[in-house]
Motif scaffolding. Structure first.
Motif, PDB file in Angstrom:
ATOM      1  N   ARG A 129      -2.584  -7.989   2.746  1.00  0.00           N
ATOM      2  CA  ARG A 129      -2.772  -6.719   2.040  1.00  0.00           C
ATOM      3  C   ARG A 129      -1.456  -5.965   1.862  1.00  0.00           C
ATOM      4  O   ARG A 129      -1.307  -5.172   0.930  1.00  0.00           O
ATOM      5  N   GLN A 130      -0.520  -6.200   2.753  1.00  0.00           N
ATOM      6  CA  GLN A 130       0.755  -5.492   2.672  1.00  0.00           C
ATOM      7  C   GLN A 130       1.563  -5.882   1.442  1.00  0.00           C
ATOM      8  O   GLN A 130       2.522  -5.195   1.085  1.00  0.00           O
ATOM      9  N   SER A 131       1.173  -6.958   0.774  1.00  0.00           N
ATOM     10  CA  SER A 131       1.919  -7.415  -0.402  1.00  0.00           C
ATOM     11  C   SER A 131       1.908  -6.380  -1.521  1.00  0.00           C
ATOM     12  O   SER A 131       2.795  -6.387  -2.385  1.00  0.00           O
ATOM     13  N   ILE A 132       0.922  -5.469  -1.523  1.00  0.00           N
ATOM     14  CA  ILE A 132       0.882  -4.466  -2.594  1.00  0.00           C
ATOM     15  C   ILE A 132       2.101  -3.556  -2.557  1.00  0.00           C
ATOM     16  O   ILE A 132       2.476  -2.975  -3.576  1.00  0.00           O
ATOM     17  N   LEU A 133       2.744  -3.444  -1.394  1.00  0.00           N
ATOM     18  CA  LEU A 133       3.920  -2.588  -1.280  1.00  0.00           C
ATOM     19  C   LEU A 133       5.172  -3.252  -1.852  1.00  0.00           C
ATOM     20  O   LEU A 133       6.212  -2.596  -2.009  1.00  0.00           O
ATOM     21  N   PHE A 134       5.075  -4.540  -2.157  1.00  0.00           N
ATOM     22  CA  PHE A 134       6.238  -5.281  -2.640  1.00  0.00           C
ATOM     23  C   PHE A 134       6.019  -5.858  -4.032  1.00  0.00           C
ATOM     24  O   PHE A 134       6.760  -6.723  -4.478  1.00  0.00           O
ATOM     25  N   ASP A 135       4.980  -5.373  -4.718  1.00  0.00           N
ATOM     26  CA  ASP A 135       4.751  -5.762  -6.104  1.00  0.00           C
ATOM     27  C   ASP A 135       5.899  -5.268  -6.977  1.00  0.00           C
ATOM     28  O   ASP A 135       6.645  -4.361  -6.579  1.00  0.00           O
ATOM     29  N   PRO A 136       6.056  -5.822  -8.186  1.00  0.00           N
ATOM     30  CA  PRO A 136       7.103  -5.322  -9.098  1.00  0.00           C
ATOM     31  C   PRO A 136       6.980  -3.828  -9.382  1.00  0.00           C
ATOM     32  O   PRO A 136       7.984  -3.142  -9.562  1.00  0.00           O
ATOM     33  N   ASP A 137       5.746  -3.324  -9.431  1.00  0.00           N
ATOM     34  CA  ASP A 137       5.513  -1.899  -9.667  1.00  0.00           C
ATOM     35  C   ASP A 137       4.598  -1.373  -8.564  1.00  0.00           C
ATOM     36  O   ASP A 137       3.421  -1.092  -8.789  1.00  0.00           O
TER      37      ASP A 137
ATOM     38  N   GLU B 217      12.938   0.305   8.736  1.00  0.00           N
ATOM     39  CA  GLU B 217      13.337  -0.466   7.552  1.00  0.00           C
ATOM     40  C   GLU B 217      12.427  -0.150   6.369  1.00  0.00           C
ATOM     41  O   GLU B 217      12.895   0.003   5.236  1.00  0.00           O
ATOM     42  N   SER B 218      11.134  -0.032   6.634  1.00  0.00           N
ATOM     43  CA  SER B 218      10.175   0.269   5.560  1.00  0.00           C
ATOM     44  C   SER B 218      10.421   1.661   4.997  1.00  0.00           C
ATOM     45  O   SER B 218      10.383   1.876   3.782  1.00  0.00           O
ATOM     46  N   ALA B 219      10.681   2.625   5.885  1.00  0.00           N
ATOM     47  CA  ALA B 219      10.861   4.020   5.475  1.00  0.00           C
ATOM     48  C   ALA B 219      12.094   4.218   4.602  1.00  0.00           C
ATOM     49  O   ALA B 219      12.217   5.240   3.920  1.00  0.00           O
ATOM     50  N   GLN B 220      12.999   3.253   4.613  1.00  0.00           N
ATOM     51  CA  GLN B 220      14.214   3.356   3.811  1.00  0.00           C
ATOM     52  C   GLN B 220      14.055   2.730   2.425  1.00  0.00           C
ATOM     53  O   GLN B 220      14.979   2.796   1.615  1.00  0.00           O
ATOM     54  N   ARG B 221      12.884   2.169   2.158  1.00  0.00           N
ATOM     55  CA  ARG B 221      12.610   1.651   0.820  1.00  0.00           C
ATOM     56  C   ARG B 221      12.248   2.823  -0.098  1.00  0.00           C
ATOM     57  O   ARG B 221      11.607   3.793   0.339  1.00  0.00           O
ATOM     58  N   PRO B 222      12.621   2.754  -1.370  1.00  0.00           N
ATOM     59  CA  PRO B 222      12.444   3.921  -2.250  1.00  0.00           C
ATOM     60  C   PRO B 222      10.996   4.344  -2.479  1.00  0.00           C
ATOM     61  O   PRO B 222      10.735   5.521  -2.699  1.00  0.00           O
TER      62      PRO B 222
ATOM     63  N   LEU C 233       7.381  15.979   9.931  1.00  0.00           N
ATOM     64  CA  LEU C 233       8.804  16.149   9.662  1.00  0.00           C
ATOM     65  C   LEU C 233       9.167  15.597   8.285  1.00  0.00           C
ATOM     66  O   LEU C 233       8.407  14.846   7.672  1.00  0.00           O
ATOM     67  N   SER C 234      10.369  15.934   7.825  1.00  0.00           N
ATOM     68  CA  SER C 234      10.855  15.389   6.566  1.00  0.00           C
ATOM     69  C   SER C 234      11.101  13.885   6.721  1.00  0.00           C
ATOM     70  O   SER C 234      11.099  13.338   7.834  1.00  0.00           O
ATOM     71  N   ARG C 235      11.367  13.224   5.616  1.00  0.00           N
ATOM     72  CA  ARG C 235      11.598  11.783   5.629  1.00  0.00           C
ATOM     73  C   ARG C 235      12.784  11.420   6.533  1.00  0.00           C
ATOM     74  O   ARG C 235      12.664  10.542   7.396  1.00  0.00           O
ATOM     75  N   GLN C 236      13.927  12.077   6.359  1.00  0.00           N
ATOM     76  CA  GLN C 236      15.109  11.741   7.148  1.00  0.00           C
ATOM     77  C   GLN C 236      14.942  12.154   8.607  1.00  0.00           C
ATOM     78  O   GLN C 236      15.336  11.424   9.523  1.00  0.00           O
ATOM     79  N   GLN C 237      14.333  13.317   8.840  1.00  0.00           N
ATOM     80  CA  GLN C 237      14.080  13.735  10.223  1.00  0.00           C
ATOM     81  C   GLN C 237      13.178  12.731  10.934  1.00  0.00           C
ATOM     82  O   GLN C 237      13.361  12.453  12.124  1.00  0.00           O
ATOM     83  N   SER C 238      12.211  12.184  10.191  1.00  0.00           N
ATOM     84  CA  SER C 238      11.291  11.196  10.773  1.00  0.00           C
ATOM     85  C   SER C 238      12.025   9.908  11.114  1.00  0.00           C
ATOM     86  O   SER C 238      11.789   9.305  12.176  1.00  0.00           O
ATOM     87  N   ILE C 239      12.918   9.462  10.229  1.00  0.00           N
ATOM     88  CA  ILE C 239      13.702   8.256  10.510  1.00  0.00           C
ATOM     89  C   ILE C 239      14.569   8.472  11.744  1.00  0.00           C
ATOM     90  O   ILE C 239      14.657   7.601  12.627  1.00  0.00           O
TER      91      ILE C 239
END
Length: 267
Positions: free
Chosen positions: A139-147, A180-185, A250-256
């Motif tokens: 199911r995690q493959s949906i996060l790596f689709d072209p769109d 690593e996941s949180a750093q993906r756009p 928290l914000s995205r960067q604070q969470s990382i």
């Protein structure tokens, strides 16, 4: 992963039966209390399948329950029938919002973490554990689709700290994967710090998917499985709960940064 041939078959049968009844999408929509554009979106796979819609379609088209029976084919593929509309919604979603009060959400779990979580149920055999782990990873493959959808997950800091010494390596691996996941756009991970003692989300896990037509569908997990949420008033409640939970995180960067701090404590 969800059985796409099953959902595609339902859509194809729906269109075939509608045309056989000599009903336009607009005419059919009025009979099932949907708009013609919504009927079109369902048939084209641009809107997730809806249990109420299929039940009404079976009644209007006098199918003898064919469409809702096809929905149950998901059980034969190892998925409970209630879960199929949610899987379909995830596959079609433009945006996913997910919150869990005590675990890392399934779409962000490592294989070892997922296996440990699933094994907490003493009624599941080893073979079934591996089947569920495999399905969860697929199911995690949906996060790596072209769109891929914009995926926003809110996780409790406490969930990353709650483990004993035997899970030290597992948690380091899991938190590394989260960072690593949180750093993906298209993936945003936000932590609710332990300094927030109480908030409305602690009542239970839930997810929301924004469809291509702008509508929402939700999912709530329970001890008995779960429920798909598609009523407007219930969706409004979940959306309000989401806003409340997200505001505590928290914000995205604070969470990382906090995830790195937690990982250091484990390693």
């Amino acid at each position: 992963m969800e059985s796409e041939p099953t959902t595609d078959l339902i859509r194809a049968q729906l269109r075939r039966l509608r045309l056989k009844a000599e009903l336009s999408q607009e005419e059919f929509g009025k009979l099932v209390h949907f708009s013609g554009s919504q009927v079109s979106a369902v048939e084209l796979g641009q809107r997730p399948l809806d249990r109420f819609f299929l039940k009404r379609a079976d009644e209007v088209l006098a199918t003898g329950g064919l469409l809702t029976s096809l929905l149950k084919l998901a059980e034969r593929a190892g998925q409970p029938s209630w879960f199929l509309p949610w899987l379909d919604a995830m596959r079609q979603a433009q945006q996913l919002r997910c919150y869990h009060p005590s675990l890392v959400h399934g779409l962000l779990q490592t294989e070892n973490y997922a296996r440990a979580v699933i094994r907490t149920d003493p009624m599941i055999s080893d073979d079934e554990v591996e089947k569920r782990v495999s399905a969860r990873m697929d199911r995690q493959s949906i996060l790596f689709d072209p769109d891929p959808p914009l995926y926003v997950a809110v996780i409790e800091e406490a969930a990353l700290r709650r483990a004993d010494e035997g899970f030290r390596g597992l948690m380091v691996e899991q938190i590394t994967h989260l960072i690593e996941s949180a750093q993906r756009p298209r993936i945003h991970v936000h932590l609710v710090p332990t300094t927030i003692a109480l908030h409305t989300g602690l009542a239970g896990p839930f997810s929301l998917a924004r469809c291509r037509d702008g509508g929402w569908i939700g999912s709530q997990e329970t001890q008995l499985g779960g429920d798909v949420v598609d009523k407007d008033e219930d969706l409004a409640t979940l959306l309000a709960t989401w806003e409340s939970v997200r505001s505590e995180a928290l914000s995205r960067q604070q969470s990382i940064d906090l995830m790195k701090e937690v990982m250091t404590s484990w390693s």
